[in-house]
Design a protein around this motif. Sequence first.
Motif: not given
Length: 678
Positions: A102-109, A571-575, A606-611, A620-624
Amino acid sequence: MSSHNLRWISLIASPLVILTLLLGCSRSTPTIISSPHVTTTTRPTLTLPSYTSTPDSTTTQTPTPEHRTLTICLGAEPVSLFIHNSNSLVAKNILEAIYDGPIDSTDFSYEPVILEKLPSLADGDATLQRVSVKENGFVVNDAGEMVLLRPGQVVRPYGCNLSECAITWQGEALEMAQMSVTFTLKQNIRWSDGKPLIADDSVFGFEIASGCRFQEHPDSACGFLGAGGHQTLINTASYAALDVRTTQWLGLPGFLDQTYMTNFAHPLPRHQMQTYTPEEFLSVEERSPLGWGPYIIEKWQPGEYILLSRNPHYFRASEGLPHFDQLKIRFFISDENETLSALQNGECDLIDSEKSSKSITLEHLIEFGNSGKISALTSIGNLWEHLDFNIQPAESIINSGAFAGWDMDGDGQGPFGDVRLRQAVAMCLDRQAVADSLFFGKSPVPDTYLPPTHPLINPLAIQWSYDPVSAASLLEEIGWLDNDNDPSTPRISIGVTGISDGTPLIMNYETSETELRQQVFLMLAQGLAACGIQVNLHTYPSMEFFSTDPLSRVYGRLYDMAEFAFLTGVNPPCNLFLSNNIPSAENNWSGQNSSGFIDPAYDAACMQQIQLLPGEAAYTQAVLDAQRIFAEQLPVIPLFLRLKTAAARPDMCGYSVDPSSTSDFWNIESFNYGESCK
């Protein structure tokens, strides 16, 4: 798996008993049970839309003048097509013909298929509700664990999304955040038997996912929910149908799910239960599941093929989809010559990525594709190769003679604790030349743990391009000197912190026994030698190299430099590089930060991105920020992205391999060939 391995039972237990079951008490028999902590209510009376089993004029495709068949060749036969017991790629590929989405994952979205849209915080169909919680109620604590709320638990009160504001609960009144997410089905989605697919079918799918257990793993739910899988499933408070087309997912208080927009339970046909026993239903699901996708299973000839026909009730039939009347999936065991011949003589119209990678070398795939004999399909994948530095070596190799173990100043870090050495090594490596040699110019070199095409890539992250002159300057600055003016001989340490003067710049390059990695070593070693760095190759059997114990070369941190691969995804794997993820006895040597990298700024980002949640302003800023710090500090050197490949007849169209999709056939309804492609 045969149907006798699954059965239904009802389970009535106190919350404490249920929690004990979830935390590991073994079950002697496989079961399907109700989800223990999920609120169960009587399903609302739903007014169904009026449908008949005969396709109406809005969904009937104009008959084609000729009967068209697409023949797909796979390298293996699936064991089961039950959606919760089909982890192999061949099973997932076949299931795309039966279920669309029911939901596709393509091009990392993520992309909705049978849903009107994906919910979001911005649109209000995903919200954080304020709820009161009581002692002995199920919550998710600050560590991300499902627990019974009792005094002493560390939790996050409502309005607190980060660990910094978590509290130790002592029995006072407490409100926590609970995620509520609603999903709306598109209109006119029908099962292939003509019955309407409704929200309650998704609830039934959730009930099956929550309750099923397999004999091999009696302590684990076999089902999944959304991209979060089992973890999301057990942290669900309720899943219900609000009306015919709308479902609502509620998480446990404190559970903030970053993949909340995918938490639509895979529908299963509740109406089939009117004619089947539970055992019969599961047997049908394993061999000929009822779906809503472009095709219907007609026949499964074990060891030979599965035959599927066009679904007349497919919701995209008015678009002329699918393009074929019949789909034949062959189980085709063959070598390279036989596979290439089959693609050219019509035995196979296409092969999937798994068979392509096992049966055709990339060189021959490209060669035959360039000559027009076949269609050669390539894409970057979600597997990235990297070279790791042992920054904090195991105590057993400290000052033992191993390069990474030199620690004369006793700070716990070896020579690779100096970021300048890591950066210099990166500039000595012509990584793009290596990738071009291995993958014929089709694989870019990533700068972080995300591929360049990822929507959350940080374009400003520093790039360590091949630059041996700058590398030499950094090495001189550290104290690694070329005292004989011969770059082909190892440099010597003079004044390097933690290392005795006169130590040569010689280290081990360790990896598994795969041929690809040995090729990589030979090419990288040349660049390192030109910088005055001598590397010696040591290879190990995978079981020894990757074992999770203190004697593991990787997770025991016994190496100097090590090459292996990690997965990336939506999801970016910063962990992977958090300081609390360093392998140790406390985590049973399973931590993935095998370099021993510690950086407080990286941990914070990274913890901010995860939480935080996607859609929140700071996410998004935490990811960057995490990517920026990773690229600067370089705990590992990203080398290249592995390729995904597939092949088809030369006039094939609509078929492409996607870097993040879990199935090669995510758009199988669009596959076509011949004149229709022009």
